[in-house]
Enzyme design. Sequence first.
Site, PDB file in Angstrom:
ATOM      1  N   LYS A   1      43.975  46.538  13.047  1.00 44.62           N
ATOM      2  CA  LYS A   1      43.458  45.192  12.775  1.00 44.62           C
ATOM      3  C   LYS A   1      44.517  44.406  12.023  1.00 44.62           C
ATOM      4  O   LYS A   1      44.913  44.790  10.917  1.00 44.62           O
ATOM      5  CB  LYS A   1      42.160  45.261  11.977  1.00 44.62           C
TER       6      LYS A   1
ATOM      7  N   ASN B   1      42.062  39.253  10.876  1.00 38.88           N
ATOM      8  CA  ASN B   1      41.260  39.443   9.669  1.00 38.88           C
ATOM      9  C   ASN B   1      41.172  38.080   8.974  1.00 38.88           C
ATOM     10  O   ASN B   1      41.618  37.070   9.524  1.00 38.88           O
ATOM     11  CB  ASN B   1      41.912  40.499   8.776  1.00 38.88           C
ATOM     12  N   THR B   2      40.635  38.035   7.769  1.00 39.36           N
ATOM     13  CA  THR B   2      40.447  36.733   7.104  1.00 39.36           C
ATOM     14  C   THR B   2      41.765  36.187   6.538  1.00 39.36           C
ATOM     15  O   THR B   2      42.707  36.926   6.286  1.00 39.36           O
ATOM     16  CB  THR B   2      39.451  36.856   5.937  1.00 39.36           C
TER      17      THR B   2
ATOM     18  N   ILE C   1      34.081  40.762  -1.101  1.00 42.17           N
ATOM     19  CA  ILE C   1      33.206  41.920  -1.294  1.00 42.17           C
ATOM     20  C   ILE C   1      34.014  43.068  -1.903  1.00 42.17           C
ATOM     21  O   ILE C   1      33.549  43.742  -2.822  1.00 42.17           O
ATOM     22  CB  ILE C   1      32.580  42.362   0.052  1.00 42.17           C
TER      23      ILE C   1
ATOM     24  N   GLY D   1      36.182  33.333  13.692  1.00 41.89           N
ATOM     25  CA  GLY D   1      35.399  32.103  13.778  1.00 41.89           C
ATOM     26  C   GLY D   1      34.639  31.880  15.061  1.00 41.89           C
ATOM     27  O   GLY D   1      34.111  30.788  15.274  1.00 41.89           O
TER      28      GLY D   1
ATOM     29  N   CYS E   1      42.845  44.022   4.442  1.00 41.56           N
ATOM     30  CA  CYS E   1      41.811  43.516   3.546  1.00 41.56           C
ATOM     31  C   CYS E   1      42.474  42.784   2.387  1.00 41.56           C
ATOM     32  O   CYS E   1      43.252  43.366   1.636  1.00 41.56           O
ATOM     33  CB  CYS E   1      40.925  44.621   3.003  1.00 41.56           C
TER      34      CYS E   1
END
Lengths: 251, 309
Positions: free
Chosen positions: B165, B192-193, B72, B244, B130
């Site tokens: 985070k 985070n991812t 995003i 997840g 991010c």
Amino acid sequence: MVLRKTLTDAEITEQRELIAGVFKMTLHAPEIARTAKPGNFLQVKAAKANTLLRRPLGIADAEGDNISLIYRKIGKGTAELAELQQGDIVSILGALGNSFDESFKNPLLVGGGMGLSPLLFYAQAHKNAAVLMGGRTSSEIFWEDIFKPFAKEIFIATEDGSKGEKGFNVALLPKLLKSGKYDGVIACGPDPMMKKAVDIAREYSVPVEVSLERRMGCGLGACLSCAIDTANGRKKVCKDGPVFKGEEVFF
Amino acid sequence: MDTSLNTNLLGMDMKSPVITASGTFGFGEEFADFVDLSSLGAVTVKGTTLKPRAGNSGVRIAETPAGMLNCIGLENPGADAFLNDILPRIKKYNMNVIVNISGSTVEEYGILAEMLDVDGVNAVELNVSCPNVKEGGIVFGTDPKMAAAVVTEAKRKTKKPIILKLSPNVTDIKVMAKAAEDAGADAVSLINTLIGMAIDVNTFKPVLGNVTGGLSGPAVKPVALRMVYEARGAVKIPIIGMGGISSAEDAIEFFLAGADAVAIGTANFVNPKITTEICEGLKNYLKEKNFNSIKDIIGLARGEMNGRR
């Protein structure tokens, strides 16, 4: 009025392959069937799915307690849906998104390929709509029979000329709009088709709406996967759309 | 009334230790048809930056086995719009609000933290991880000195609790968690991812507009759980575990590993009622296993390591 969105399990009352790779799935979903408006869509997945995310599918018709979805098998998600049979359960989230303007007296629906699916719901609800449909070849004009009970007139073009006029459906649009019979255009299909429909409608000063298709995550306006720039700023296709005024969209 | 999930974290009274993960729950209001927002521990709102951001162009989401990739790129209306338009609008939901912020410089984190030191904001989460923005972001999340600098600056500018985070895209999560704690962070949230990608074999091109994206969903859960377990061994400050989580059982694993609260992300996209369902599942589990409180199960999987460190 913004309708309350619901998450429900729905039983498949019928699943039929209309032509190779294109399916019509009918679901028992009384609440959504009663409240959904043409242009709305559902986020769908099999109750027992191997895929993770839902797939956004436009509502193709609502009759009594049932709604139908007409979709093409194009990836893992739709392939999984296509495997399902009568009696199987799907999880549906909806009805989502905004809806088409139904206040036109004599609307002309311009659709290509699977874009004809939400237009079918419009024709069914409005009862005075004409439709201009296009496809690559005659087999893709299976829509003609489906629209017949609802559409006032049906105009057809195929790219190979095997049915109706030869060429793109939008090539017929100037002549139709010149007649002055239509006070609104509703277009849904591939982006180039919609762009052309918007350009022509504006040339003839006829209001035009389009329904956009984008990859979506949530369908609720949270994940921003489907955000687009418009003449009126950033918009989410799932929540602010999928229906937009033609002049708003940058094709 | 069942109070087994009641907890207090960072000064927030929570009816449950189930929080929503930033970027997966909008500003909460998008899910109001499905969830009693006040029953959640907190809603972490979409990542906010100083100026509005349009995010990345092109395809932004792709499903992968048991997960999804997103790029995003921190699309958000900016801090002013959040404070003036959105925050007043979401006050009616009576929920704890955690604001996730991203800066492109250390100073920007401080400015944002100060701007958000207002009524209606309960805590600030620093997004230093991010993977989808070029400047800042991940740099602060992979260098412990930079992460510490961001925490110190934010702490200096606000009285709100500060959560760091953590990015999983590091060699040793313990080092990052410890750096956060030593710099004065009130809590850490992780993960985070994970950075990933997908390629379309028909077009020969990357699927995502940004080429790479952040992987989330069930596929990352074992990695997230391991990192929460490791971080718990390294710090005493509260841990918000995420990555997840799609069921009560998943959430329980994170508590057993030592998380004080959990956050739900991608699962919200699949089932907008999932947070409520997880709360119900947690209550049933506690009853079944004869625990009075969710706090009683935190860290149980650590054996002799039970408790902090």
